[in-house]
Design a protein around this motif. Structure first.
Motif, PDB file in Angstrom:
ATOM      1  N   THR A 265      48.978  47.824  50.415  1.00 16.52           N
ATOM      2  CA  THR A 265      47.676  48.598  50.715  1.00 16.52           C
ATOM      3  C   THR A 265      47.444  47.772  52.003  1.00 16.52           C
ATOM      4  OG1 THR A 265      46.762  46.566  49.429  1.00 16.52           O
ATOM      5  CG2 THR A 265      47.270  48.543  48.284  1.00 16.52           C
TER       6      THR A 265
ATOM      7  N   VAL B 207      51.367  51.742  45.061  1.00 14.11           N
ATOM      8  CA  VAL B 207      50.158  50.901  45.102  1.00 14.11           C
ATOM      9  C   VAL B 207      49.070  51.609  45.428  1.00 14.11           C
ATOM     10  CG1 VAL B 207      51.510  48.776  46.124  1.00 14.11           C
ATOM     11  CG2 VAL B 207      50.824  50.624  47.647  1.00 14.11           C
TER      12      VAL B 207
ATOM     13  N   ASP C 173      42.340  46.619  44.169  1.00 10.57           N
ATOM     14  CA  ASP C 173      43.765  47.080  44.126  1.00 10.57           C
ATOM     15  C   ASP C 173      44.523  47.056  42.737  1.00 10.57           C
ATOM     16  OD1 ASP C 173      43.568  47.286  47.035  1.00 10.57           O
ATOM     17  OD2 ASP C 173      45.070  45.731  47.288  1.00 10.57           O
TER      18      ASP C 173
ATOM     19  N   PHE D  47      48.614  48.604  40.968  1.00 12.55           N
ATOM     20  CA  PHE D  47      49.952  49.033  41.477  1.00 12.55           C
ATOM     21  C   PHE D  47      50.863  49.553  39.994  1.00 12.55           C
ATOM     22  CE2 PHE D  47      50.262  44.444  40.205  1.00 12.55           C
ATOM     23  CZ  PHE D  47      51.205  44.327  39.335  1.00 12.55           C
TER      24      PHE D  47
ATOM     25  N   GLN E  38      54.647  45.253  47.538  1.00  8.99           N
ATOM     26  CA  GLN E  38      56.020  45.568  46.608  1.00  8.99           C
ATOM     27  C   GLN E  38      57.246  45.276  47.716  1.00  8.99           C
ATOM     28  OE1 GLN E  38      56.085  47.407  43.025  1.00  8.99           O
ATOM     29  NE2 GLN E  38      54.156  48.256  43.320  1.00  8.99           N
TER      30      GLN E  38
ATOM     31  N   CYS F 171      47.502  53.235  52.908  1.00 11.09           N
ATOM     32  CA  CYS F 171      48.356  52.440  52.234  1.00 11.09           C
ATOM     33  C   CYS F 171      49.569  52.872  53.052  1.00 11.09           C
ATOM     34  CB  CYS F 171      48.842  52.569  50.766  1.00 11.09           C
ATOM     35  SG  CYS F 171      47.487  51.946  49.678  1.00 11.09           S
TER      36      CYS F 171
ATOM     37  N   ASP G 123      44.723  51.536  46.583  1.00 14.99           N
ATOM     38  CA  ASP G 123      43.659  50.860  47.182  1.00 14.99           C
ATOM     39  C   ASP G 123      42.471  51.554  47.058  1.00 14.99           C
ATOM     40  OD1 ASP G 123      42.042  49.266  48.800  1.00 14.99           O
ATOM     41  OD2 ASP G 123      43.065  49.627  50.487  1.00 14.99           O
TER      42      ASP G 123
ATOM     43  N   GLN H 135      50.147  40.103  44.390  1.00 17.74           N
ATOM     44  CA  GLN H 135      48.726  40.710  44.544  1.00 17.74           C
ATOM     45  C   GLN H 135      47.553  39.365  44.731  1.00 17.74           C
ATOM     46  OE1 GLN H 135      46.341  42.858  41.497  1.00 17.74           O
ATOM     47  NE2 GLN H 135      46.860  44.507  42.593  1.00 17.74           N
TER      48      GLN H 135
ATOM     49  N   THR I  14      47.906  44.014  48.100  1.00 20.49           N
ATOM     50  CA  THR I  14      49.011  44.420  46.987  1.00 20.49           C
ATOM     51  C   THR I  14      50.326  44.701  47.831  1.00 20.49           C
ATOM     52  OG1 THR I  14      47.514  44.936  45.416  1.00 20.49           O
ATOM     53  CG2 THR I  14      49.780  45.637  45.115  1.00 20.49           C
TER      54      THR I  14
END
Length: 504
Positions: free
Chosen positions: A392, A166, A143, A145, A493, A272, A168, A134, A491
């Motif tokens: 995001t 996540v 943001d 998560f 993942q 997102c 936003d 992030q 952000t």
């Protein structure tokens, strides 16, 4: 959301749990931007220190002159200023040269990109590893998560489910932060309430309905309780605390994985995005979007909203729903409450002035936005490796889904080589760095670089300029609020899945 997309208000920095990179380390049960607890409160420490300092200052001020004089007879190494706590401004010197903060070095850039990064190794199961990162543009970041595991909702003896999400935020950090703590419990409760039919497992449709219900029920608990809150006997401060989450807003993307069935369920409210990367038999990586960007620029969303409000032809203009870019959000009470309630909140409870009555004079009562997600289920491929990217829109502002999957594919091949030697493009053909109205941060294939052990950091770096180090340094040199015009909070993942044959 970018600054040109939506006005932001009073954010706060969230705390990211930092995780190590152990080998065969079991997955954390549940981790979010807010779950890390500290045994010592810095706020309490600051208050205690301030109280002590104030007491010391008062004692010194009210002490008799003879006592103060006696204090001044202490060794010369302790000055009167040090005793009273008064800062010595002589230390600032007399220079007429402005001393600016230093710009990020190459090492400083890497530290900043990794500041909120994490990586977990799952030990050879369906999920082999997942990384996260992030980078804030807002100060603090809007943001948030969440990631972790929870008990199988349908089989108490079954393998735990895994979740990644996540959030936003916009118009503040409050709601995205709240969702990290509230969404999973609401979803788990909704799943556990599914009634079994003849002892069989719940259908995909049942699971989708439960998740949709969890999302809307959570949003109703935040937004639709506003009138009851202000009419209650609660103290004003408690009312304000409950209202601030509804004043803010947030998009949300939640993915749930059932390891036994390999079913990946994706629920998306807002813009997102979740993308599946799959390796084909010819060795190429293919991107498949698992979510749909729900914005005022999406034709399906525009049609839905205009059908809901046929007497309001201006409800969607220039890709916005009365000025709001996402068409599905949590919170954003000012787009969901009646005009009478909004006026009351603005007059007595510091309610937001959005959406602008001057700009959107035809605005009525709505609700114009919904938290109901679009839900899909996809089976993780069994024959070939695959991975999931959740991010995001700060990442998707800089690159496409296909570009992100290609970058992760290149990173996998680079890691497989085992050398760890950075791969950087030649900078001789790079043009002069430009960031502003003419150009924001963006990924360019010719500038792609491979130098990060964390694949989420790898995506963020390439989104900010990749191997163009001057571009990346420039992007990170601009701080809030100036940074908002060239980059958003980002952000990311990334979750890696093993083929079925390697899970034995």
């Amino acid at each position: 959301m970018s600054a040109r997309q939506l006005l932001r208000h009073r954010p706060r920095l969230t705390t990211v749990t930092r995780l190590s990179h152990p080998t065969l380390r079991p997955l954390a049960r549940f981790v979010s931007t807010e779950t890390q607890q500290k045994s010592f409160s810095t706020g309490t420490a600051a208050a205690s220190f301030a109280a002590g300092l104030g007491s010391a200052a008062l004692m010194c001020w009210y002490a008799p002159r003879s006592r103060r004089a006696a204090v001044s007879t202490k060794p010369a190494t302790i000055s009167d200023d040090e005793i009273t706590g008064i800062p010595d401004l002589n230390e600032l010197g007399l220079s007429d040269k402005i001393a600016y903060d230093p710009i990020p070095t190459a090492e400083g850039v890497t530290r900043q990109l990794n500041e909120r990064a994490f990586s977990l190794v799952a030990g050879g199961k369906l999920v082999t590893r997942y990384d996260g990162a992030q980078v804030a543009s807002n100060s603090p970041c809007e943001d948030a998560f969440v990631h972790g595991s929870f008990s199988n909702p349908f089989d108490k003896h079954g393998e735990d489910w895994l979740a990644w999400g996540v959030f936003d935020g916009h118009c503040g950090w409050q709601l995205s932060n709240l969702l990290t703590k509230q969404m999973i419990p609401f979803v788990r409760r909704a799943l556990s309430d599914i009634k079994s039919k003849d002892g069989s497992s719940p259908s995909e449709e049942d699971i989708h309905k439960a998740i949709k219900s969890a999302f809307t029920t959570l949003d109703d608990a935040i937004v639709k309780t506003a009138l009851a809150t202000i009419e209650s006997d609660l103290p004003f401060a408690e009312k304000a605390r409950r209202l601030e989450a509804a004043y803010a807003g947030s998009c949300a993307l939640l993915t749930l994985l059932d390891p036994q069935s390999r079913n990946l369920t994706v629920a998306s409210t807002g813009d997102c995005r979740a993308v599946l990367g799959q390796k084909t038999e010819d060795g190429k990586w293919v991107a498949t979007d698992l979510s749909t960007d729900c914005t005022g620029a999406n034709p399906d969303e525009v049609a839905r909203i205009k059908a809901q409000f046929p007497d309001e032809p201006d409800v969607v203009r220039s890709g916005r729903v009365w000025g709001m870019q996402p068409s599905r959000t949590f919170g954003d009470g000012m787009w969901k409450w009646t005009s009478q309630l909004k006026e009351n909140l603005r007059n007595h409870f510091n309610g937001l002035s959005l959406p602008s009555a001057v700009r959107y004079g035809s605005y009525k009562d709505g609700p114009y936005l919904t938290a109901e997600p679009l839900v899909t289920t996809t089976k993780i491929p069994e024959a070939q490796p695959s991975f999931l990217i959740l991010a995001t829109d700060g990442l998707w502002d800089t690159m496409s889904s296909a570009q992100a999957v290609d970058l992760v594919g290149k990173w996998i091949e680079w890691q497989a080589q085992g050398t760890g030697k950075p791969v950087k493009p030649s900078a001789k053909d790079f043009e002069e760095t430009v960031l502003g109205r003419k150009q924001g941060c963006r990924y360019e294939e010719r500038k792609a670089t491979l130098q990060d052990d964390n694949v989420a950091v790898h995506l963020v770096r390439n989104g900010l300029g990749g191997g163009d180090e001057q571009m990346v340094r420039g992007a990170l040199t601009f701080r809030y609020p100036n940074s908002r015009d060239i980059r958003d909070d980002i952000t990311v993942q990334v979750v890696f899945f093993a083929p079925a044959k390697t899970q034995q």
